[in-house]
Design a protein around this motif. Structure first.
Motif, mmCIF file in Angstrom:
data_model
loop_
_atom_site.group_PDB
_atom_site.id
_atom_site.type_symbol
_atom_site.label_atom_id
_atom_site.label_comp_id
_atom_site.label_asym_id
_atom_site.label_seq_id
_atom_site.Cartn_x
_atom_site.Cartn_y
_atom_site.Cartn_z
ATOM 1 N N TYR A 105 -7.259 -7.184 3.718
ATOM 2 C CA TYR A 105 -6.905 -7.910 2.770
ATOM 3 C C TYR A 105 -7.780 -8.424 1.886
ATOM 4 N N ARG A 106 -9.332 -8.797 2.754
ATOM 5 C CA ARG A 106 -9.696 -9.903 2.781
ATOM 6 C C ARG A 106 -11.361 -8.756 1.641
ATOM 7 N N ASP A 107 -11.566 -8.168 2.805
ATOM 8 C CA ASP A 107 -12.064 -6.866 1.598
ATOM 9 C C ASP A 107 -11.873 -5.414 1.134
ATOM 10 N N VAL A 108 -11.015 -5.560 1.080
ATOM 11 C CA VAL A 108 -10.309 -4.286 -0.018
ATOM 12 C C VAL A 108 -9.461 -4.725 -1.610
ATOM 13 N N LEU A 109 -8.965 -5.611 -0.953
ATOM 14 C CA LEU A 109 -8.502 -6.108 -2.014
ATOM 15 C C LEU A 109 -8.832 -7.814 -3.307
ATOM 16 N N GLY A 110 -9.919 -8.080 -2.378
ATOM 17 C CA GLY A 110 -10.085 -9.232 -2.295
ATOM 18 C C GLY A 110 -9.672 -10.139 -2.480
ATOM 19 N N ARG A 170 -2.564 -5.899 -9.501
ATOM 20 C CA ARG A 170 -2.859 -5.448 -10.712
ATOM 21 C C ARG A 170 -5.170 -4.490 -10.837
ATOM 22 N N TRP A 171 -5.944 -3.634 -11.519
ATOM 23 C CA TRP A 171 -7.148 -4.043 -11.014
ATOM 24 C C TRP A 171 -7.936 -4.086 -12.400
ATOM 25 N N THR A 172 -8.888 -4.151 -12.115
ATOM 26 C CA THR A 172 -9.308 -4.913 -14.563
ATOM 27 C C THR A 172 -10.619 -3.421 -14.657
ATOM 28 N N GLY A 173 -10.376 -2.833 -13.431
ATOM 29 C CA GLY A 173 -11.768 -1.698 -13.942
ATOM 30 C C GLY A 173 -11.026 -0.409 -14.172
ATOM 31 N N ALA A 230 -10.363 3.791 -7.124
ATOM 32 C CA ALA A 230 -10.903 5.082 -6.133
ATOM 33 C C ALA A 230 -11.927 5.203 -5.366
ATOM 34 N N ALA A 231 -13.206 4.964 -6.310
ATOM 35 C CA ALA A 231 -14.044 4.503 -5.684
ATOM 36 C C ALA A 231 -14.487 3.207 -4.833
ATOM 37 N N HIS A 232 -13.959 2.073 -5.470
ATOM 38 C CA HIS A 232 -13.629 0.923 -3.936
ATOM 39 C C HIS A 232 -12.920 0.508 -2.933
ATOM 40 N N LEU A 233 -11.939 2.211 -2.784
ATOM 41 C CA LEU A 233 -11.209 2.189 -2.117
ATOM 42 C C LEU A 233 -11.805 3.357 -0.944
ATOM 43 N N ALA A 234 -12.963 4.541 -1.744
ATOM 44 C CA ALA A 234 -13.573 4.774 -1.069
ATOM 45 C C ALA A 234 -14.676 4.525 0.077
ATOM 46 N N ASP A 235 -15.178 3.834 -1.016
ATOM 47 C CA ASP A 235 -16.326 2.985 -0.378
ATOM 48 C C ASP A 235 -15.573 1.838 1.333
ATOM 49 N N HIS A 236 -14.504 1.721 0.854
ATOM 50 C CA HIS A 236 -13.643 1.560 2.098
ATOM 51 C C HIS A 236 -12.842 1.687 3.075
ATOM 52 N N ASP A 237 -13.929 3.558 3.315
ATOM 53 C CA ASP A 237 -12.606 4.053 3.940
ATOM 54 C C ASP A 237 -11.962 4.774 3.767
ATOM 55 N N PHE A 252 -2.139 4.494 -2.277
ATOM 56 C CA PHE A 252 -3.052 3.513 -0.890
ATOM 57 C C PHE A 252 -2.397 2.837 0.422
ATOM 58 N N ARG A 253 -2.789 2.774 1.567
ATOM 59 C CA ARG A 253 -1.859 1.931 2.525
ATOM 60 C C ARG A 253 -2.640 1.171 2.990
ATOM 61 N N ASP A 254 -2.059 -0.077 3.727
ATOM 62 C CA ASP A 254 -3.263 -1.458 3.905
ATOM 63 C C ASP A 254 -3.369 -0.511 5.259
#
Length: 145
Positions: A37-42, A88-91, A97-104, A126-128
């Motif tokens: 939740y820190r790294d993927v969702l901020g 809500r994603w601001t981009g 999708a790229a952000h999620l891929a960066d975090h596998d 996606f899933r936690d």
């Protein structure tokens, strides 16, 4: 933000404003979930008693997890992997999708058209780590014509 939230509540002015303050999720592993939740969702991970909460600006997720015996709880308490939440994603959806891929983190569905609190949007799902279904929704900026 409050005025915008009220616009969606009804067509007439409410006597009282009701705005979601927080909701609760449940996790099975503090360290794994806190990192996700820190790294993927901020989220800002906030210590709370024996556990933690996740803050996203003015919004907050309270978290039930290992070692806690929270009360009161729902008639059927939420279990790890039992939540379905949209953020809500601001981009753009492609950025999400790229952000999620960066975090596998695999995208389970999307980009796909969905309707959220602010109308038509584009979402990726996606899933936690416990399997809760999460969604990033993006909204197109209004036309400037």
């Amino acid at each position: 933000m409050a005025a915008l939230d009220l616009a969606f509540a009804s067509d007439r002015a409410p006597e009282r404003a009701v705005v979601l303050d927080h909701c609760v999720i449940s996790v099975s592993d503090w360290a794994r979930s806190n990192a996700f939740y820190r790294d993927v969702l901020g989220a800002t991970v906030v210590p709370q008693g024996q556990g933690f909460a996740y803050r996203f600006g003015a919004q907050r997720l309270n978290v039930h997890g290992p070692g806690l015996d929270p009360a009161p709880v729902a008639k059927v308490p939420v279990v790890p992997g039992g939540s379905d939440l949209c953020f809500r994603w601001t981009g753009t959806a492609a950025d999400a999708a790229a952000h999620l891929a960066d975090h596998d983190v695999p995208v389970e569905l999307g980009p796909t058209s969905r309707t959220g609190a602010y109308g038509a949007g584009t979402s990726v799902y996606f899933r936690d780590p416990d399997g809760s279904l999460l969604e990033f929704i993006t909204y197109s900026p209004p036309d400037e014509g």
